[in-house]
Structures are given as structure tokens and as C-alpha cells.
Motif scaffolding. Structure first.
Motif, PDB file in Angstrom:
ATOM      1  N   SER A 154       0.816  -1.207   0.000  1.00 52.36           N
ATOM      2  CA  SER A 154       0.000   0.000   0.000  1.00 52.36           C
ATOM      3  C   SER A 154       0.855   1.266   0.000  1.00 52.36           C
ATOM      4  O   SER A 154       0.428   2.316  -0.490  1.00 52.36           O
TER       5      SER A 154
ATOM      6  N   TYR B 113       1.318   2.178  -3.669  1.00 48.54           N
ATOM      7  CA  TYR B 113       0.174   2.565  -4.477  1.00 48.54           C
ATOM      8  C   TYR B 113      -0.794   3.521  -3.775  1.00 48.54           C
ATOM      9  O   TYR B 113      -1.637   4.130  -4.436  1.00 48.54           O
ATOM     10  N   CYS B 114      -0.691   3.627  -2.445  1.00 47.54           N
ATOM     11  CA  CYS B 114      -1.582   4.540  -1.710  1.00 47.54           C
ATOM     12  C   CYS B 114      -0.840   5.726  -1.109  1.00 47.54           C
ATOM     13  O   CYS B 114      -1.463   6.655  -0.603  1.00 47.54           O
TER      14      CYS B 114
END
Length: 417
Positions: free
Chosen positions: A378, A381-382
Motif C-alpha cells: 500500500s 500505491y496509496c
């Protein structure tokens, strides 16, 4: 008059869907204690002892070891069917460990009308060279089951776990096992080979493997899962042959995912005023069962207790739609759904929900290390700030778990973890 049935125990609501649990060689029905409270919530659970094990007489199997009189897996399967018939169960779900799982494979292949769902745990379609089992049978007939005690730590579970009260109790079960009964079960395993029959199985099947299992390594589980049409496979990290004892949370979660939501729906559909399949009442019943299995009774009970007239429709919506349709779907297993949920919550910064679903992910069989991998993914991508907050939330949850005394369901004793 001599009883021709295995010793057995019944737990759970008398009208609930039946589930039969089979043990491994050298253990008693106590090997299922870690899973029993959760499974018995929505099932009428029957646990049984192998011949010569626990409370079952060794005379249920031929015990002289002669080639023409040795018992086979069909002999054990017939004992299980006798127990089911005594209860009036035309169909039942079945889960078994090792030789208990072998019984389940035989029943599902040769009596498909009787088995509704199946799970085999740390089992095999063929348990190695028959000569090895005949040698073990001869050893135990000569020296008793004490001859097997030294080799069980490292096979059943880690040497460290063998020193725990639960591990020590299982070793004592082995010591108490009748030598003739144990040897007869070795004869069964020497003659057992289900390899050619796996493709006959039509019951929805879950295969569970311990990644550190030296007796039935994960390759044995993969062969079963590849051969049984539509079978699912779960590998449990940090678990040897008695995976359900050493890693009870992961195995319980896998079994609940496979059995419980179906049981709750069947119970609802067979009530005095059954709703039509697919209606709101059915979805709510199935959703509540999965919601409790994933989030725990305590959390759900608190949410229900806080429901007001203002929030009631929202609670009903969440139960029916999120849990009764999405989480009950067969397209993804619950481990995968937990990974997706964690990522979505991290991306949107929902830390309170994230904490709840980190606990749910542990229930669904993810390890702390695997949760850490999700958080690292994450970060890419976050965003790093979102992942930084997520790591802090996860660490807080783990610290709370480690600091909280809990009841070990296998030993019923209060321990610090």
C-alpha cells in the motif's frame, strides 16, 4: 453387550446442520477443542475417537495385523456412517485431520450422497510407503505407543509448543492410546490409497496444509486440491502436522469460511416460516453469520446493542449487503477479501475501520507478517504517509492483543500472550 460404535461427543444446537469431525492417529477427539466453540455455534458437531483411542474400544478394528484381516479405510468410514445413521443424519458436513481426513475423502468419493461439504486437514491421498506403516505397526504392537512419543515433537508441532499445556496433553493422549488400536490404524494407512478416486468427489472441498508439516507436507495437500474438482487450498504458516492445535486461529477461520455461512443460511431457510432463497431475510441471516465469524461476537454484539431507531436501517443494510452478499460470495476467499479491505481503508485513511479489519484479517488467517506485506504494498500505491499511519495503527492493534489476557480454547486455562 459390546458397543460396536466409536466413542463420540455431541455439541451444539440439536436442530443445527450436522458436522462430523475426525481425529488424527494417536490423538483423541480433544484434538478438535480449539475449533469446537466456533463450529458448534451454527452446527450440531459430532466428534469421534479412532478405535483404541480416547474412549473407543480397540476391538472396533481387526488388530492382529494379518494381511487377510487388516482393516481398511472403508472400515473406519463404515463406523462414521453408523454414527450418522444413529443420529438420523442422511447428509452431513465432514472435516478430518490426517487419517480422519482420509476417512472424509473416502466418504465423499464412495458415498457422495451423504457428504454435503468436506474439509481435509494435514492429510493425504496416500501416506507414503506401506512398508513404513507396517514397520510402525509392528513396533507399537511390541513396545506400545510410548515408542512414538519422542518423535511427535517436531512432527505434530514444534518442540517449543510441545512444552505447552496443550502440547503436553496431546502427548499424554498418545501414551494412553491402546497399542492394538494404534497398530490397526497403521494397517489402515498401509493399505490406503485414494489417488485414483479423488476426481469422483463432488462435495465442495477445502484442503488445509501446515507449511512446516513433515508428515504430510504441503505437496500432499496440493495434489488433493488439484485432483478434487473445484477444491480450495489454504496453507497455514508456522504449523506442523496438527495445524489446528498449533495455529488454531488460522485453521478455525478457514473452516468457518468453508462451513459456517452455509449452515446459517440453511438454518434460516428451514425455520418454521422459511423465506424464499435470495430474499432480504436470507441475506441478513447469512450476513450476520459471516459478520460474527470475521469480526467476532463481542464486536457485533456491541454494534447491535448500540443500534437506535435512527441507525437501524443502516445496520440492516450493512448486514444484508456488505456481509450477506459481498463477504459471503464464493468468488474470493476471506484472506483475499481481507487484503483488499485493508488496502482500501489505507487508501482512504479510515484508521478506525482499519484497526477493526486488522483484527479481522488475523481471524481470517493472515499472519502479522502477511499484514505487513499488505501495508508495504500500500505504501507504493496509496502513498507513504497513508502506509505510515497504517503501520502505526497495526502496531497498536498488535500491542493490544499481546497485552490482553485471553482464554486458550484448547486448554480452557487463562494465559498471558
Amino acid at each position: 453387550m459390546t458397543d460396536t460404535r466409536p466413542h463420540h461427543d455431541l455439541t451444539g444446537p440439536a436442530t443445527a446442520p450436522p458436522l462430523i469431525l475426525g481425529p488424527s492417529i494417536g490423538t483423541s477427539l480433544a484434538v478438535w477443542e480449539p475449533q469446537l466453540p466456533a463450529l458448534a455455534r451454527e452446527h450440531r458437531v459430532l466428534r469421534w475417537d479412532l478405535p483404541g483411542h480416547g474412549g473407543s474400544p480397540a476391538t472396533l478394528l481387526p488388530s492382529d495385523g494379518s494381511a487377510d484381516r487388516s482393516a481398511t479405510i472403508s472400515t473406519l468410514a463404515a463406523l462414521v456412517l453408523r454414527l450418522a445413521d444413529d443420529q438420523g443424519w442422511e447428509r452431513f458436513a465432514y472435516a478430518g485431520i490426517s487419517i480422519g481426513g482420509a476417512v472424509g475423502l473416502y466418504l465423499a468419493a464412495h458415498h457422495p450422497d451423504r457428504v454435503s461439504r468436506l474439509s481435509v486437514i494435514c492429510s493425504s491421498a496416500r501416506f507414503g510407503d506401506p512398508a513404513v506403516w507396517r514397520e510402525r505397526a509392528a513396533l507399537v504392537r511390541a513396545e506400545g505407543t510410548e515408542a512414538m512419543v519422542a518423535s511427535r515433537p517436531g512432527t505434530w508441532f514444534s518442540h517449543r509448543f510441545a512444552q505447552s499445556p496443550v502440547g503436553a496433553a496431546l502427548i499424554e493422549d498418545l501414551r494412553a492410546t491402546d497399542r492394538a488400536g494404534y497398530a490397526a490404524c497403521c494397517d489402515v494407512l498401509a493399505a490406503y490409497d485414494m489417488t485414483a478416486d479423488l476426481a469422483k468427489i463432488t462435495a465442495p472441498t477445502l484442503v488445509v496444509a501446515g507449511r512446516d508439516d513433515p508428515a504430510t507436507p504441503p505437496a500432499h495437500a496440493r495434489r488433493i486440491a488439484d485432483a478434487v474438482p473445484g477444491a480450495s487450498l489454504v496453507e497455514v504458516a508456522g504449523a506442523a502436522h496438527l495445524a489446528g492445535v498449533e495455529r488454531p486461529e488460522a485453521v478455525t477461520a478457514a473452516l468457518l469460511a468453508h462451513f459456517t455461512s452455509t449452515a446459517a443460511l440453511l438454518a434460516h431457510l428451514t425455520s418454521t416460516a422459511p423465506p424464499q432463497p435470495g430474499d432480504d431475510a436470507s441475506r441478513h441471516a447469512a450476513g450476520m453469520a459471516v459478520r460474527r465469524a470475521v469480526l467476532g461476537d463481542a464486536h457485533v454484539d456491541r454494534a447491535v446493542a448500540r443500534t437506535t431507531p435512527f441507525t437501524a436501517r443502516f445496520q440492516d443494510f450493512i448486514t444484508r449487503y456488505a456481509w450477506g452478499e459481498i463477504w459471503t460470495g464464493d468468488g474470493l476467499d476471506r484472506r483475499t477479501r481481507s487484503c483488499i479491505t485493508l488496502t482500501a481503508l489505507i487508501a482512504h485513511g479510515h484508521d478506525a475501520e482499519l484497526a477493526m479489519h486488522i483484527r479481522a484479517a488475523l481471524t481470517n488467517g493472515l499472519t502479522r507478517e502477511e499484514i505487513g506485506e499488505v501495508l508495504l504494498q500500500s505504501a507504493i500505491y496509496c502513498g507513504v504517509p497513508a502506509a505510515n499511519s497504517a503501520f502505526a495503527t497495526a502496531q497498536r492493534v498488535f500491542d493490544e492483543i499481546d497485552a490482553t489476557p485471553h482464554v486458550d480454547s484448547a486448554s480452557h486455562s487463562r494465559t498471558e500472550k
